[in-house]
Design a protein around this motif. Structure first.
Motif, mmCIF file in Angstrom:
data_model
loop_
_atom_site.group_PDB
_atom_site.id
_atom_site.type_symbol
_atom_site.label_atom_id
_atom_site.label_comp_id
_atom_site.label_asym_id
_atom_site.label_seq_id
_atom_site.Cartn_x
_atom_site.Cartn_y
_atom_site.Cartn_z
ATOM 1 N N GLY A 75 0.835 -1.204 0.000
ATOM 2 C CA GLY A 75 0.000 0.000 0.000
ATOM 3 C C GLY A 75 0.863 1.245 0.000
ATOM 4 N N MET A 76 1.918 1.202 0.825
ATOM 5 C CA MET A 76 2.814 2.351 0.889
ATOM 6 C C MET A 76 3.518 2.530 -0.444
ATOM 7 S SD MET A 76 3.051 4.002 3.721
ATOM 8 C CE MET A 76 2.262 3.830 5.285
ATOM 9 N N GLN A 77 3.946 1.403 -1.012
ATOM 10 C CA GLN A 77 4.688 1.480 -2.268
ATOM 11 C C GLN A 77 3.800 2.044 -3.378
ATOM 12 O OE1 GLN A 77 6.672 -2.165 -3.163
ATOM 13 N NE2 GLN A 77 8.330 -1.012 -4.064
ATOM 14 N N SER A 78 2.566 1.581 -3.410
ATOM 15 C CA SER A 78 1.672 2.032 -4.469
ATOM 16 C C SER A 78 1.333 3.514 -4.297
ATOM 17 C CB SER A 78 0.422 1.161 -4.460
ATOM 18 O OG SER A 78 -0.680 1.896 -4.857
ATOM 19 N N LEU A 104 -10.319 11.063 -7.940
ATOM 20 C CA LEU A 104 -9.075 10.600 -8.558
ATOM 21 C C LEU A 104 -8.195 9.899 -7.533
ATOM 22 C CD1 LEU A 104 -8.304 13.707 -10.777
ATOM 23 C CD2 LEU A 104 -8.917 11.432 -11.582
ATOM 24 N N LEU A 105 -8.091 10.509 -6.339
ATOM 25 C CA LEU A 105 -7.249 9.902 -5.301
ATOM 26 C C LEU A 105 -7.877 8.605 -4.806
ATOM 27 C CD1 LEU A 105 -6.059 13.035 -3.282
ATOM 28 C CD2 LEU A 105 -4.780 11.720 -4.949
ATOM 29 N N SER A 106 -9.210 8.573 -4.715
ATOM 30 C CA SER A 106 -9.884 7.352 -4.282
ATOM 31 C C SER A 106 -9.651 6.222 -5.284
ATOM 32 C CB SER A 106 -11.392 7.563 -4.135
ATOM 33 O OG SER A 106 -11.648 8.592 -3.226
ATOM 34 N N CYS A 107 -9.694 6.562 -6.565
ATOM 35 C CA CYS A 107 -9.462 5.544 -7.601
ATOM 36 C C CYS A 107 -8.071 4.943 -7.440
ATOM 37 C CB CYS A 107 -9.567 6.152 -8.998
ATOM 38 S SG CYS A 107 -11.231 6.572 -9.463
ATOM 39 N N LYS A 108 -7.120 5.821 -7.232
ATOM 40 C CA LYS A 108 -5.737 5.384 -7.057
ATOM 41 C C LYS A 108 -5.635 4.457 -5.834
ATOM 42 C CE LYS A 108 -1.289 5.690 -7.600
ATOM 43 N NZ LYS A 108 -0.588 5.177 -8.752
ATOM 44 N N LEU A 109 -6.324 4.867 -4.776
ATOM 45 C CA LEU A 109 -6.312 4.102 -3.527
ATOM 46 C C LEU A 109 -6.926 2.718 -3.733
ATOM 47 C CD1 LEU A 109 -5.786 4.251 -0.493
ATOM 48 C CD2 LEU A 109 -8.014 5.299 -0.211
ATOM 49 N N ILE A 110 -8.080 2.672 -4.386
ATOM 50 C CA ILE A 110 -8.776 1.401 -4.596
ATOM 51 C C ILE A 110 -7.930 0.484 -5.483
ATOM 52 C CG2 ILE A 110 -10.824 0.347 -5.647
ATOM 53 C CD1 ILE A 110 -12.336 2.955 -4.811
ATOM 54 N N ALA A 111 -7.313 1.069 -6.526
ATOM 55 C CA ALA A 111 -6.490 0.266 -7.433
ATOM 56 C C ALA A 111 -5.337 -0.386 -6.672
ATOM 57 C CB ALA A 111 -5.953 1.143 -8.561
ATOM 58 N N GLY A 154 -3.054 2.507 2.577
ATOM 59 C CA GLY A 154 -2.894 3.215 1.306
ATOM 60 C C GLY A 154 -3.194 4.697 1.463
ATOM 61 N N ALA A 155 -4.249 5.015 2.210
ATOM 62 C CA ALA A 155 -4.619 6.420 2.422
ATOM 63 C C ALA A 155 -3.514 7.135 3.193
ATOM 64 C CB ALA A 155 -5.942 6.511 3.175
ATOM 65 N N LEU A 156 -2.914 6.425 4.153
ATOM 66 C CA LEU A 156 -1.789 7.019 4.891
ATOM 67 C C LEU A 156 -0.647 7.320 3.916
ATOM 68 C CD1 LEU A 156 -0.345 7.789 7.527
ATOM 69 C CD2 LEU A 156 0.400 5.417 7.714
ATOM 70 N N VAL A 239 -9.642 9.560 8.613
ATOM 71 C CA VAL A 239 -8.682 10.608 8.992
ATOM 72 C C VAL A 239 -7.557 10.720 7.954
ATOM 73 C CG1 VAL A 239 -6.942 11.276 10.704
ATOM 74 C CG2 VAL A 239 -9.176 10.428 11.447
ATOM 75 N N PHE A 240 -6.986 9.567 7.561
ATOM 76 C CA PHE A 240 -5.870 9.590 6.597
ATOM 77 C C PHE A 240 -6.329 10.159 5.263
ATOM 78 C CE2 PHE A 240 -3.886 5.759 8.970
ATOM 79 C CZ PHE A 240 -3.323 6.613 9.890
ATOM 80 N N MET A 241 -7.557 9.790 4.864
ATOM 81 C CA MET A 241 -8.052 10.261 3.568
ATOM 82 C C MET A 241 -8.271 11.776 3.610
ATOM 83 S SD MET A 241 -8.410 8.835 0.742
ATOM 84 C CE MET A 241 -8.840 9.514 -0.846
ATOM 85 N N ALA A 242 -8.779 12.251 4.751
ATOM 86 C CA ALA A 242 -8.980 13.699 4.890
ATOM 87 C C ALA A 242 -7.642 14.424 4.788
ATOM 88 C CB ALA A 242 -9.652 14.007 6.219
ATOM 89 N N LEU A 243 -6.608 13.846 5.426
ATOM 90 C CA LEU A 243 -5.273 14.443 5.343
ATOM 91 C C LEU A 243 -4.756 14.425 3.912
ATOM 92 C CD1 LEU A 243 -3.458 12.956 8.484
ATOM 93 C CD2 LEU A 243 -4.023 15.358 8.054
ATOM 94 N N ALA A 244 -5.023 13.321 3.204
ATOM 95 C CA ALA A 244 -4.566 13.205 1.820
ATOM 96 C C ALA A 244 -5.231 14.274 0.953
ATOM 97 C CB ALA A 244 -4.877 11.816 1.279
ATOM 98 N N LEU A 245 -6.527 14.461 1.144
ATOM 99 C CA LEU A 245 -7.253 15.448 0.335
ATOM 100 C C LEU A 245 -6.761 16.847 0.641
ATOM 101 C CD1 LEU A 245 -10.876 14.060 0.445
ATOM 102 C CD2 LEU A 245 -9.294 14.106 -1.477
ATOM 103 N N TRP A 246 -6.488 17.080 1.915
ATOM 104 C CA TRP A 246 -5.958 18.386 2.295
ATOM 105 C C TRP A 246 -4.598 18.593 1.659
ATOM 106 C CZ3 TRP A 246 -1.803 19.745 5.645
ATOM 107 C CH2 TRP A 246 -1.779 21.113 5.966
ATOM 108 N N GLY A 247 -3.776 17.517 1.661
ATOM 109 C CA GLY A 247 -2.435 17.594 1.085
ATOM 110 C C GLY A 247 -2.464 17.907 -0.403
ATOM 111 N N TYR A 248 -3.503 17.449 -1.097
ATOM 112 C CA TYR A 248 -3.580 17.657 -2.543
ATOM 113 C C TYR A 248 -4.527 18.791 -2.937
ATOM 114 C CZ TYR A 248 -0.612 13.759 -3.751
ATOM 115 O OH TYR A 248 0.477 12.952 -3.908
ATOM 116 N N ASP A 249 -4.932 19.603 -1.974
ATOM 117 C CA ASP A 249 -5.833 20.715 -2.269
ATOM 118 C C ASP A 249 -5.132 21.734 -3.174
ATOM 119 O OD1 ASP A 249 -7.542 22.783 -2.309
ATOM 120 O OD2 ASP A 249 -7.585 23.141 -0.144
#
Lengths: 259, 238
Positions: A75-78, A104-111, A154-156, A239-249
């Motif tokens: 997950g980390m690698q992907s 887009l980020l969710s798609c990446k995460l699910i993949a 993955g979200a982390l 929580v991790f997903m919220a941080l990810a979205l904030w990071g890519y805002d």
């Protein structure tokens, strides 16, 4: 939906293209199982704790932890491949698609999660050949637990990838995130063993969301409910997903410079 | 108004002002050259036009869609070729096209048709099965332009697309994109620091240190334009 399909497809093609990565992902937990666990079997006595109803070998105990290990590393690698995507420029292609960033980020995460889960099943198949088997229904029951844990780590990874400027820093993430998360969890030792060693270690294990990922897999493997583990994983994922979205805002100063 | 419309854009990176009150527009069918030396703010402008990040102030409109208010509408009408390549090197030309199509919601037969039409337009169809890594620089660029046109955008943005290409390939690409603007009514914004890529009849926007120094129809071409440009930036830089 089209985006989800093509992102999964691309991820799968990339994964299949990197034979070395595929092999490493399988060999890593097998080394732990055959070398580490075999040696520890003699040293470590395991008492009967839920979900186990009888004495088990250390090899059996460690399997859910190693499933978690596959999910964590993969997950980390992907997700961190997003850092590479950024260096290669393909990230721009993704972010300029006419779709909301969260999707887009969710798609990446699910993949990424799908690929990790498939690898766990490949690992479990090898375990079965080695003689470590579980109830047939257990293999089905772990599917949602595996998926949830994969999404959580993955979200982390995605959240971390938004803060990492270069690929070189991946080693730092390995040392400061992946290894502590793995070792300070219930993947290798049960909580009571940790408590015997040190109360502090036990507390850290209890606070580590990855522990709950491993426990959700462990309990599901024996078809035992563990709502706490599931709840913590789901909470951590949010929580991790919220941080990810904030990071890519896009309105944030930080990210613009790096894309 | 359709085409591309940039109104009073200001953006800064920390204390450094990258763009300062930039305004210009590109009408449909127009080839607009954005001429500026390195560090003029061209790439920052491209990041803003494609909403990789958002401007501190000002307004960008693409094909009638406000980029801040309706980013997805704007992006769906934009084709982009970034300065840095954005191809998956280990996938085939065809896979790269289909990946992009999927991101733009084009699937199945429609995606295959759009991909082969776009490749055909750039003379890349026979290379569809090749791995991108095996293509030369010129072909990679053509592939990126083909891909950027697949979803039939109204505005095409190219950020120094000829970097690293030989003279012949460069002039072919320039001619091709000029043709696209006149034939299909595409509004083209072509960022460059090379004056020989600019034709008479193009629109010119000179960007220097984050500000627009001059804009309007191309006054002169060739060596005279280089001189004109140097005079303009030097008098400003002094």
């Amino acid at each position: 939906m089209a985006a989800l399909w093509v992102i999964c497809h691309r991820e799968a093609l990339r994964f299949l293209g990197q034979r070395a990565r595929m092999l490493a992902a399988l060999v890593r937990p097998l080394v732990w199982l055959f070398v580490f666990a075999a040696g520890f079997r003699a040293a470590l006595g395991l008492s009967i704790t839920p979900p186990y109803q009888t004495y088990i070998t250390y090899e059996t105990y460690i399997v859910p932890g190693l499933c978690g290990m596959i999910l964590l590393f993969n997950g980390m690698q992907s997700s961190l491949s997003l850092v590479m995507d950024r260096e290669m420029g393909t990230m721009r292609l993704l972010l300029t698609a006419p779709l909301p960033r969260w999707w887009l980020l969710s798609c990446k995460l699910i993949a990424g999660a799908l690929i990790s889960v498939l690898q766990v099943y490949a690992f479990l198949a090898i375990c079965a050949l080695y003689g470590i088997t579980f109830a047939p229904l257990g293999y089905v029951a772990i599917l949602p637990a595996l998926f949830l844990t994969a999404l959580m780590v993955g979200a982390l990874g995605i959240a971390l990838s938004s803060t990492i400027k270069q690929l070189e820093n991946f080693a730092g993430v390995m040392n400061f995130v992946i290894f502590p998360m793995f070792f300070l969890s219930t993947a290798l030792y049960p909580l009571w063993k940790m408590a015997e060693a040190s109360a502090l270690l036990e507390t850290i294990c209890r606070l580590n969301p990855f522990s709950y990922g491993v426990e959700s897999i462990r309990f599901a493997l024996y078809m035992a409910p563990n709502p706490l583990a599931w709840g913590v994983c789901a909470g951590a994922l949010i929580v991790f997903m919220a941080l990810a979205l904030w990071g890519y805002d896009p309105a944030k100063r930080m990210i613009g410079r790096k894309i | 108004m359709t085409g591309l419309n940039v109104e009073n854009i200001t953006h800064d990176w920390g204390a450094k002002r990258a763009l300062d009150g930039v305004s210009f527009s590109v009408a449909p069918g127009q080839f607009c050259a954005l001429l500026g030396p390195n560090g003029a703010g061209k790439s920052t402008l491209f990041g803003l036009l494609t909403r990789l990040f958002t401007p501190r102030s000002g307004r960008i409109e693409i094909a009638g869609h406000d980029v801040s208010r309706d980013p997805l509408g704007a992006l769906s009408k934009t084709g982009v070729v970034f300065q840095q390549p954005t191809l998956d090197l280990d996938l085939s030309v065809w896979r790269n096209m289909l990946y992009f199509a999927g991101l733009h919601g084009i699937t199945g037969r429609a995606a295959r048709v759009a991909a082969s039409e776009a490749l055909d337009r750039l003379g890349m169809e026979e290379r569809a099965r090749e791995r991108v890594r095996d293509l030369n620089g010129g072909h990679r660029r053509r592939l990126e332009i083909a891909r950027a046109l697949m979803h039939r955008p109204e505005v095409l943005l190219l950020d120094e697309p000829t970097v690293g290409l030989d003279a012949q390939t460069r002039s072919d690409l320039v001619a091709h994109v000029h043709g696209l603007a006149t034939d299909t009514g595409l509004a083209v914004l072509w960022a460059t620091h090379l004056t020989d890529e600019i034709w008479s009849g193009d629109r010119l926007v000179v960007l220097h240190k984050g500000r627009v120094l001059e804009q309007g129809p191309v006054p002169v071409t060739g060596a005279a334009l280089t001189e004109h440009f140097l005079n303009l930036t030097e008098s400003e830089g002094a």
